[in-house]
Design an enzyme around this catalytic site. Sequence first.
Site, mmCIF file in Angstrom:
data_model
loop_
_atom_site.group_PDB
_atom_site.id
_atom_site.type_symbol
_atom_site.label_atom_id
_atom_site.label_comp_id
_atom_site.label_asym_id
_atom_site.label_seq_id
_atom_site.Cartn_x
_atom_site.Cartn_y
_atom_site.Cartn_z
ATOM 1 N N ARG A 17 -0.658 -42.810 10.659
ATOM 2 C CA ARG A 17 0.241 -42.049 9.783
ATOM 3 C C ARG A 17 1.662 -42.594 9.835
ATOM 4 O O ARG A 17 2.308 -42.765 8.796
ATOM 5 C CB ARG A 17 0.210 -40.561 10.140
ATOM 6 C CG ARG A 17 -1.141 -39.916 9.816
ATOM 7 C CD ARG A 17 -1.208 -38.477 10.265
ATOM 8 N NE ARG A 17 -1.003 -38.401 11.708
ATOM 9 C CZ ARG A 17 -0.651 -37.313 12.363
ATOM 10 N NH1 ARG A 17 -0.435 -36.179 11.725
ATOM 11 N NH2 ARG A 17 -0.497 -37.325 13.658
ATOM 12 N N ASN A 33 -3.830 -36.428 8.752
ATOM 13 C CA ASN A 33 -5.186 -36.516 9.275
ATOM 14 C C ASN A 33 -6.027 -35.434 8.625
ATOM 15 O O ASN A 33 -5.558 -34.303 8.442
ATOM 16 C CB ASN A 33 -5.200 -36.296 10.784
ATOM 17 C CG ASN A 33 -4.613 -37.454 11.562
ATOM 18 O OD1 ASN A 33 -4.560 -38.572 11.086
ATOM 19 N ND2 ASN A 33 -4.167 -37.174 12.771
#
Length: 87
Positions: A17, A33
């Site tokens: 990320r 996620n």
Amino acid sequence: MRARAVVRGRVQMVGFRAFVERHAHGLRGTVRNLRDGTVEAVVEGPPDEVQRVLHMIGQGPSHARVDAVDVEYLPVHGDLPPMRVTS
């Protein structure tokens, strides 16, 4: 251009990320996620920049293993924040 990418492979707990957030500097969107072990990135901006980020997503950070990236192109809404990691 707006794109939603779902990334499959070893993509959680490897800095994925943050990697997307760094490479999407100046674009709008979110990266998070998902419960199934994938990562979802929604990116909006100039087409060449969105394509550049999608290419980087396909590479992933060094500790990741990208098995597949499913990309869906969506209508531009202009409602996304500056690129950020969400939960």
